[in-house]
Design an enzyme around this catalytic site. Structure first.
Site, short mmCIF file in Angstrom:
data_model
loop_
_atom_site.label_atom_id
_atom_site.label_comp_id
_atom_site.label_asym_id
_atom_site.label_seq_id
_atom_site.Cartn_x
_atom_site.Cartn_y
_atom_site.Cartn_z
N SER A 15 0.86 -1.17 0.09
CA SER A 15 0.04 -0.19 -0.08
C SER A 15 0.89 1.36 0.24
CB SER A 15 -0.94 0.03 1.23
OG SER A 15 -1.52 1.19 1.40
N HIS A 40 -0.99 -0.91 -4.49
CA HIS A 40 -2.33 -0.85 -3.67
C HIS A 40 -2.58 0.68 -3.34
CE1 HIS A 40 -6.09 -2.31 -1.61
NE2 HIS A 40 -5.69 -1.37 -0.93
N ASP A 42 -5.06 3.31 -1.50
CA ASP A 42 -6.19 3.68 -0.86
C ASP A 42 -6.70 5.19 -0.99
OD1 ASP A 42 -6.55 1.09 0.79
OD2 ASP A 42 -4.75 1.56 1.63
N MET A 44 -9.31 7.61 0.09
CA MET A 44 -10.32 7.97 1.17
C MET A 44 -10.78 9.40 1.02
SD MET A 44 -8.00 6.61 4.32
CE MET A 44 -7.08 4.99 4.29
N HIS A 73 -8.33 0.97 -3.87
CA HIS A 73 -9.69 0.63 -3.16
C HIS A 73 -9.93 2.09 -2.75
CE1 HIS A 73 -10.08 -0.68 1.38
NE2 HIS A 73 -11.43 -0.52 0.71
N MET A 75 -12.41 4.06 -0.33
CA MET A 75 -13.02 4.17 0.70
C MET A 75 -13.88 5.73 0.55
SD MET A 75 -10.43 2.34 3.42
CE MET A 75 -8.87 2.45 2.57
N MET A 144 -11.79 -6.92 4.60
CA MET A 144 -11.24 -5.91 5.44
C MET A 144 -10.66 -6.86 6.74
SD MET A 144 -10.54 -2.94 3.99
CE MET A 144 -9.98 -2.11 5.48
N ASP A 183 -7.04 -6.81 3.33
CA ASP A 183 -6.27 -5.63 3.34
C ASP A 183 -6.48 -5.25 5.02
OD1 ASP A 183 -5.28 -3.07 3.48
OD2 ASP A 183 -6.86 -2.41 2.16
#
Length: 223
Positions: A15, A40, A42, A44, A73, A75, A144, A183
């Site tokens: 990540s 990866h 993330d 957000m 990913h 979120m 998760m 993850d």
């Protein structure tokens, strides 16, 4: 043809949230040299989760600097808008949370039409059974191991049983190969049990980017 779990090579996706973003290009190359299979990212938004990170512009920049495929990913509260944007920015996979939108099928379809393989992420408290009507739409399920939004959390041990239940559902209800990704809280101490439970891809941030020797850390997860 559907691949059995032991036929799938264990894969590792560092990540970049734990990388030194002032040296992102160097960090990506170092992880690739260490044996990482994917990167990866993330994303957000400060709404679905408390933290705020980055968006499609950094996905696009990472794509230019990376050789390995990008695993995004989301979120965020609006996957229907930003999922296709991240796909067009160069992501191979774009996953969003089942809990984030009532329009799950529409968002999955939009991501695929934008050129990426769609994935669906599940919070620790969300049962895997909710996926049964969506298996024809997803290429990846992200489980998760911690509550989303913060790095460095302690792994939730009930995740192992959840992965095993998901594997049974996939075996029973579809002939498609759908990858299982985990993850949150992934380290060298639980990687073996996660792969044995049925995981295909392990995401890890601080364990990998916090290591002095990236190659040793990646190899430790794959072992």
């Amino acid at each position: 043809m559907k691949a059995e779990p032991n036929q799938l090579k264990p894969a590792v996706a560092p990540s970049i949230l734990s990388a030194d973003l002032t040296r992102l290009g160097e960090e990506l190359k170092a992880m690739e040299a260490a044996g990482a299979d994917y990167h990866h990212l993330d994303v957000m938004d400060g709404h679905f989760v408390p933290n705020l990170t980055f968006g499609p512009l950094l996905v696009e920049a990472t794509k230019r600097a990376a050789v390995r495929p990008l695993d995004v990913h989301l979120m965020i509260a609006d996957p229907l808008t930003y999922g296709p944007n991240c796909a067009r920015a160069g992501a191979k996979w774009v996953s969003f949370h089942f809990e984030a939108t009532p329009h799950v099928h529409r968002a999955l379809t939009a991501i695929r039409e934008a050129g990426a393989s769609p994935g669906l992420a599940l919070n620790p408290s969300t049962p895997v059974e909710v996926l049964e009507t969506m298996l024809n739409y997803v290429d990846l399920v992200l489980i998760m191991g911690v509550d989303p939004g913060f790095g460095g959390q302690i792994f939730i041990p009930e995740t192992y049983a959840k992965i095993r239940r998901l594997k049974k559902i996939l075996t029973k209800h579809t002939d498609r190969t759908i990858l299982i990704e985990v993850d949150g809280g992934v380290t060298g101490q639980n990687a073996r049990e996660l792969f044995e439970a049925g995981a295909d891809i392990l995401v890890s941030g601080s364990y990998l980017y916090g290591a002095r020797d990236y190659g040793a850390a990646v190899a430790n997860l794959k072992r």
